[in-house]
Design an enzyme around this catalytic site. Structure first.
Site, mmCIF file in Angstrom:
data_model
loop_
_atom_site.group_PDB
_atom_site.id
_atom_site.type_symbol
_atom_site.label_atom_id
_atom_site.label_comp_id
_atom_site.label_asym_id
_atom_site.label_seq_id
_atom_site.Cartn_x
_atom_site.Cartn_y
_atom_site.Cartn_z
ATOM 1 N N ARG A 264 0.856 -1.226 -0.110
ATOM 2 C CA ARG A 264 -0.029 -0.027 0.002
ATOM 3 C C ARG A 264 0.725 1.361 -0.218
ATOM 4 O O ARG A 264 0.497 2.268 -0.694
ATOM 5 C CB ARG A 264 -0.851 -0.111 1.343
ATOM 6 C CG ARG A 264 -2.053 -1.256 1.221
ATOM 7 C CD ARG A 264 -2.928 -1.072 2.326
ATOM 8 N NE ARG A 264 -2.106 -1.103 3.681
ATOM 9 C CZ ARG A 264 -2.542 -0.549 4.924
ATOM 10 N NH1 ARG A 264 -3.605 -0.239 4.976
ATOM 11 N NH2 ARG A 264 -1.662 -1.016 5.722
ATOM 12 N N ASN B 164 -6.078 -2.664 2.343
ATOM 13 C CA ASN B 164 -6.181 -4.157 2.761
ATOM 14 C C ASN B 164 -7.599 -4.697 2.697
ATOM 15 O O ASN B 164 -8.149 -3.829 3.477
ATOM 16 C CB ASN B 164 -5.144 -4.393 3.927
ATOM 17 C CG ASN B 164 -3.703 -4.379 3.615
ATOM 18 O OD1 ASN B 164 -3.378 -4.254 2.573
ATOM 19 N ND2 ASN B 164 -2.923 -4.398 4.739
#
Length: 90
Positions: free
Chosen positions: A18, A36
Site C-alpha cells: 500500500r 487491505n
C-alpha cells in the site's frame, strides 16, 4: 473521467504494498485509495482523467509485479468521489 478498481491477490499484505502504491500515485493527477481487505487481498481504486488513471494502474501492476499473482480489474462509471489519493484502513 475514469474509475478503475483492481483487486490484487498474492503476497500483497505486510510487504509495504500500500505504501508503494501511495508513492506511485504521487506521480499522477488521480484520486482514490488503496486498502487491505480481510481476505488477504489489496483493493486499489483510482479515478481521474483516462490517461492518468491508465498510466498509474499500469505502473502499479509493473512495479509491484513480484507481489501479486492475479488481479481482477473493473472499470466503473461515474464522476470521481475522492479529492486525493490515500491509504484506507479496513
Amino acid at each position: 473521467m475514469s474509475r478503475i478498481q483492481v483487486i490484487y491477490s498474492g503476497k500483497v499484505q505486510g510487504v509495504g504494498f500500500r505504501w508503494k502504491v501511495l508513492q506511485i500515485s504521487k506521480k499522477y493527477a488521480v484520486s482514490g485509495y488503496v486498502q487491505n481487505l480481510n481476505n488477504g487481498k489489496v483493493k486499489l481504486l483510482v479515478e481521474g482523467k483516462d490517461s492518468q488513471v491508465g498510466k498509474m494502474v499500469e505502473e502499479v501492476g509493473t512495479e509491484l509485479r513480484n507481489y501479486w499473482y492475479s488481479l481482477e480489474r473493473e472499470t466503473k462509471l461515474g464522476e470521481p468521489h475522492f479529492k486525493d489519493f490515500s491509504i484506507k484502513e479496513y
